[in-house]
Design a protein around this motif. Structure first.
Motif, short mmCIF file in Angstrom:
data_model
loop_
_atom_site.label_atom_id
_atom_site.label_comp_id
_atom_site.label_asym_id
_atom_site.label_seq_id
_atom_site.Cartn_x
_atom_site.Cartn_y
_atom_site.Cartn_z
N THR A 469 2.11 21.34 -57.53
CA THR A 469 1.23 20.81 -56.50
C THR A 469 2.12 20.20 -55.43
OG1 THR A 469 -0.52 20.34 -58.11
CG2 THR A 469 -0.61 19.16 -56.00
N ALA A 470 2.18 20.87 -54.29
CA ALA A 470 3.09 20.44 -53.23
C ALA A 470 2.38 19.50 -52.26
CB ALA A 470 3.62 21.66 -52.47
N VAL A 471 3.08 18.43 -51.88
CA VAL A 471 2.59 17.49 -50.88
C VAL A 471 3.68 17.33 -49.82
CG1 VAL A 471 1.83 15.14 -50.41
CG2 VAL A 471 1.14 16.26 -52.53
N LEU A 472 3.29 17.46 -48.57
CA LEU A 472 4.24 17.38 -47.47
C LEU A 472 4.53 15.93 -47.09
CD1 LEU A 472 5.86 18.90 -45.27
CD2 LEU A 472 3.82 18.78 -43.83
N SER A 473 5.82 15.64 -46.88
CA SER A 473 6.24 14.31 -46.43
C SER A 473 7.25 14.48 -45.31
CB SER A 473 6.88 13.53 -47.58
OG SER A 473 7.45 12.31 -47.13
N ARG A 474 7.31 13.50 -44.44
CA ARG A 474 8.41 13.40 -43.48
C ARG A 474 9.53 12.59 -44.11
NH1 ARG A 474 8.46 16.64 -38.78
NH2 ARG A 474 6.31 16.95 -38.10
N VAL A 475 10.68 12.56 -43.44
CA VAL A 475 11.83 11.83 -43.96
C VAL A 475 11.64 10.33 -43.75
CG1 VAL A 475 14.31 11.43 -43.71
CG2 VAL A 475 13.40 13.76 -43.57
N CYS A 476 11.82 9.57 -44.81
CA CYS A 476 11.91 8.11 -44.75
C CYS A 476 12.54 7.67 -46.06
CB CYS A 476 10.55 7.44 -44.52
SG CYS A 476 9.44 7.56 -45.93
N ASP A 477 12.84 6.42 -46.21
CA ASP A 477 13.50 5.92 -47.40
C ASP A 477 12.53 5.96 -48.59
OD1 ASP A 477 15.10 4.71 -49.25
OD2 ASP A 477 15.30 2.81 -48.21
N GLY A 478 12.69 6.96 -49.47
CA GLY A 478 11.81 7.08 -50.63
C GLY A 478 10.66 8.03 -50.42
N PHE A 479 10.53 8.59 -49.20
CA PHE A 479 9.45 9.52 -48.90
C PHE A 479 8.09 8.85 -49.18
CE2 PHE A 479 13.01 12.23 -50.67
CZ PHE A 479 13.69 12.23 -49.47
N ILE A 480 7.15 9.53 -49.82
CA ILE A 480 5.84 8.91 -50.05
C ILE A 480 5.85 8.10 -51.35
CG2 ILE A 480 3.39 9.33 -50.52
CD1 ILE A 480 3.65 11.90 -48.80
N GLY A 481 6.11 8.78 -52.47
CA GLY A 481 5.93 8.15 -53.77
C GLY A 481 6.86 7.00 -54.04
N ARG A 483 8.79 5.33 -51.97
CA ARG A 483 8.71 4.23 -51.00
C ARG A 483 7.59 3.27 -51.41
NH1 ARG A 483 7.75 4.68 -44.43
NH2 ARG A 483 6.72 2.65 -44.19
N MET A 484 6.44 3.79 -51.78
CA MET A 484 5.34 2.94 -52.23
C MET A 484 5.68 2.25 -53.54
SD MET A 484 2.20 5.51 -51.24
CE MET A 484 0.95 4.57 -52.11
N LEU A 485 6.38 2.97 -54.41
CA LEU A 485 6.72 2.42 -55.72
C LEU A 485 7.55 1.15 -55.59
CD1 LEU A 485 6.54 2.98 -58.82
CD2 LEU A 485 8.76 4.12 -58.59
N GLN A 486 8.42 1.08 -54.58
CA GLN A 486 9.25 -0.10 -54.42
C GLN A 486 8.41 -1.35 -54.16
OE1 GLN A 486 12.58 -0.05 -55.21
NE2 GLN A 486 11.88 1.98 -55.83
N ARG A 487 7.33 -1.22 -53.41
CA ARG A 487 6.45 -2.37 -53.17
C ARG A 487 5.69 -2.75 -54.44
NH1 ARG A 487 7.98 -5.40 -48.92
NH2 ARG A 487 8.29 -4.11 -47.05
#
Length: 695
Positions: A469-481, A483-487
């Motif tokens: 199951t592919a989900v598109l993300s742009r570049v950022c620190d941690g992408f989607i999953g 990055r949210m996990l760190q919070r």
């Protein structure tokens, strides 16, 4: 109306006409109902065959119409299906492709069923949080022995045509032209003066004592999926089939179907179903973009991730070169691959011959240049070090063929910086697999600043070939999953500071429905991973504060299950989490060192803070257009992070609370411990003010 169906030698052929899956929408129900009644009234017609035409028989109800006025338009699903019991002409279903959900209920209400030899049959309603609502629980055990009907409905898994024939679900198989074979079958029934065989008039097929069977089923449900109302109600309906007349049993079923349909769990499951399909759609692509052909793959790095990614290609039938710089590492990777397929053979999931064929698809090599020269797609899966990955991409730039897709499996690093060392930035993309890669469904596809549309489309299509199951993300620190996990983890650590125990936090989140609590997950994946991320962020993002208690744990040599101790301790060879007094001493000393006031924290606050941390960071990701849509974020968490699909995902969960309420709670947490870390996303503030939602 007469011209809307075809008559052949006294047999009317009525066809579904709602591609691509012939779902039973309100319009389709009306059409079928009118045509069947019209054909049944004609004296020159002796039998009616219903077919899916050139497509599948029927994919079930139109889920988008649930809880809308269209669901109640006449004929309703029960009216259509129950109406078949009043037809005195022979009714035969010609089932090609598949018959799922209400489509199978419709077929079971017909008198006879002829199936393509390759058709599939299933009642997947339990996966959407409800149960068959048009007689399925009452008809299936009248055709299929209850011992087989129960697991079929409780799992929602399909069965093949041969199994359906063995069970008694279908009466004949077609290995040729399905419609012609069904017409021949219908003529034989007419010639032998066969009468309608109404499923509703058949007895329930039950070999085991009912009370014993149903008690066993309920005990198993309560053990494996505690409180799963949909499954428990299915057993109740099966029991009703054995104790009540058919019509009373059908009414019993319908009442429970409608009750379940209105539950938040069912709504979340249906939301998730459509969210996964929406995630595959990419906005803004040129209409003439075409995917590249992919015939050969290469994976660099034979560690746990690399070996798992190689197996993804192998399982899809794509030859793959597995490359490592060290012979020991390469042999460990190959041993891992062989062990996985050996286990599948031992469990009967794979034949020995199939194992051998699959293993022939992987070519281990220490020579990077030779391994990648013929590859159409190359996935780098080495350690999370930017300089190492950049060095590998410089080599790929020299040795990979023109037009090859260069992908990195990094979970956190800046892929634009990796792409920049090549002369082919348009061919570089992120393919973030989740561990174990050959098992986990999620694939974050990360689009770099210069990734071409052609490469993006190719990788999204490749994901389907790999059954991801592919989900598109742009570049950022941690992408989607991540990055949210760190919070999420940040708040979990703050809660430890304030007096919560590790067991309380994990227990609260698992009771909420997470597959594992945050500390149990850390022990499983390895605490050194998070430690390295924090050390990098202490330098790069000093404004993001973490409790240093996690660093103290790692400094004590406690890195999780792989060292036998982390947040918990583990006996050799066991994954059972055991409380460790040494951890409590580290916690006590740290709390005394930082002087944080201790207090009792409720499980409800634990869940609230961790969930709102996810949703708020998700809103920021949306605002920055890192993710295309809120539902994509929910797909990431439901498929890759153990989020309970019965709650949809963190963004859907926030919507159910109401964004104004979410914002109010975040404002409240700003007044508490480390309150400065709660900065409401501007998008959340905007939508809450408008009374809107993320959807």
């Amino acid at each position: 109306m007469e011209s809307a169906y075809v008559v052949k030698d006294g047999v009317a052929v009525v066809s579904f006409d709602n591609p691509p899956v012939n779902s039973l929408s309100a319009a389709q129900r009306k059409k079928l109902h009118e045509q069947i009644l019209h054909a049944a009234a004609r004296k020159d017609i002796h039998a009616i065959v219903v077919t899916g035409g050139a497509g599948p028989f029927c994919g079930g109800a139109e889920i988008r119409e649930f809880n809308t006025p269209a669901q109640k338009l006449s004929p309703t699903m029960p009216e259509l299906i129950e109406g078949l019991d009043r037809i005195n002409k022979l009714l035969i279903a010609a089932i090609g492709g598949f018959a799922y959900g209400a489509g199978l209920e419709f077929a079971m209400a017909m008198h006879y069923r002829v199936s393509s030899a390759y058709a599939q049959f299933g009642l997947p309603e339990v996966k959407f949080g409800f149960l068959p609502g048009a007689g399925g629980t009452q008809r299936l055990p009248r055709l299929v022995p209850m011992e087989h009907a129960a697991p079929m409905m409780l799992s929602g898994a399909p069965v093949g045509a041969q199994q359906a024939l063995d069970y008694g679900l279908v009466d004949a198989l077609s290995n040729g032209d399905l419609l012609e074979d069904t017409l021949t079958y219908a003529r034989k029934l007419i010639a032998t003066r066969m009468t309608p065989r109404r499923t509703s008039a058949l007895p329930v097929r039950l070999a085991t004592a009912p009370a014993e069977l149903f008690a066993t089923l309920r005990a198993d449900i309560n053990k494996r999926t505690p409180g799963h109302k949909g499954k428990l109600y299915i057993v109740d309906c099966f029991e009703a089939a054995t104790t009540l007349p058919f019509e009373a049993g059908r009414e019993f079923e319908r009442a429970r179907f409608l009750e379940l349909l209105a539950t938040p769990e069912s709504k979340a499951l249906r939301y998730n179903f459509f969210a996964e399909r929406q995630a595959a759609k990419i906005a803004g692509l040129a209409p003439d973009v075409r995917a590249r052909e992919l015939h050969q793959a290469a994976v660099i790095g034979a560690g746990t991730m690399g070996a798992g990614i190689a197996m993804c290609f192998m399982n899809a039938g794509i030859p793959v070169a597995l490359i490592d710089a060290q012979s020991e590492g390469l042999e460990r990777g190959m041993a891992t691959i062989r062990a996985v397929y050996d286990a599948q053979v031992d469990k009967g999931r794979l034949t020995q011959a199939a194992r051998e064929r699959t293993l022939q698809l992987v070519t281990p090599t220490l020579d990077l240049a030779a391994g990648v020269c013929d590859a159409d797609v190359i996935v780098e899966a080495v350690f999370e070090r930017l300089d190492l990955k950049q060095q590998i991409f410089r080599e790929l730039d020299r040795h990979a063929r023109k037009g090859a897709i260069l992908a990195t499996n990094t979970s956190m690093l800046d892929i634009d910086e990796i792409a920049a060392v090549t002369q082919r930035e348009a061919d570089v993309i992120g393919m973030h697999f989740f561990s174990p890669a050959h098992v986990m469904r999620l694939l974050e596809v990360v689009r770099c600043a210069k990734t071409s549309d052609e490469v993006l489309v190719t990788v999204m299509q490749l994901a389907r070939r790999l059954q991801k199951t592919a989900v598109l993300s742009r570049v950022c620190d941690g992408f989607i999953g991540n990055r949210m996990l760190q919070r999420y983890l940040q708040q979990a650590l703050f809660l430890l500071d304030e007096g919560c125990s590790i067991e309380q936090i994990d227990g609260a989140m698992e009771k909420f429905g997470m597959a594992m609590g945050p500390f149990a997950v850390g022990d499983l994946s390895g605490l050194d991973i998070g430690w390295s991320i924090r050390k990098r962020r202490y330098v790069e993002r000093p404004e993001m504060v973490y409790s240093r208690i996690a660093d103290r744990i790692c400094e004590a040599g406690r890195l999780g299950q792989k060292t036998g101790k982390g947040w918990y301790r583990y006996e050799p060879g066991s994954r059972k989490r055991l409380p460790d007094p040494d951890v409590n001493q580290i916690l006590h000393a740290y709390r005394a060192e930082v002087g944080v006031a201790q207090r009792n924290v409720s499980d409800e606050e634990i869940v609230d803070r961790l969930m709102l941390a996810l949703a708020n960071e998700g809103a920021q990701i949306l605002d920055e257009t890192v993710a295309q849509r809120a539902s994509d974020i929910d797909v990431v968490y439901a498929t890759g992070y153990g989020f309970p699909i019965t709650k949809g995902g963190p963004m859907h969960y926030a919507n159910t609370l109401g964004l104004a309420e979410v914002l109010t709670r975040i404002r409240n947490y700003q007044q508490g411990y480390q309150g400065s870390q709660w900065q409401p996303s501007p998008l959340l503030v905007k939508l809450a003010g408008q009374g809107a939602s993320f959807e």
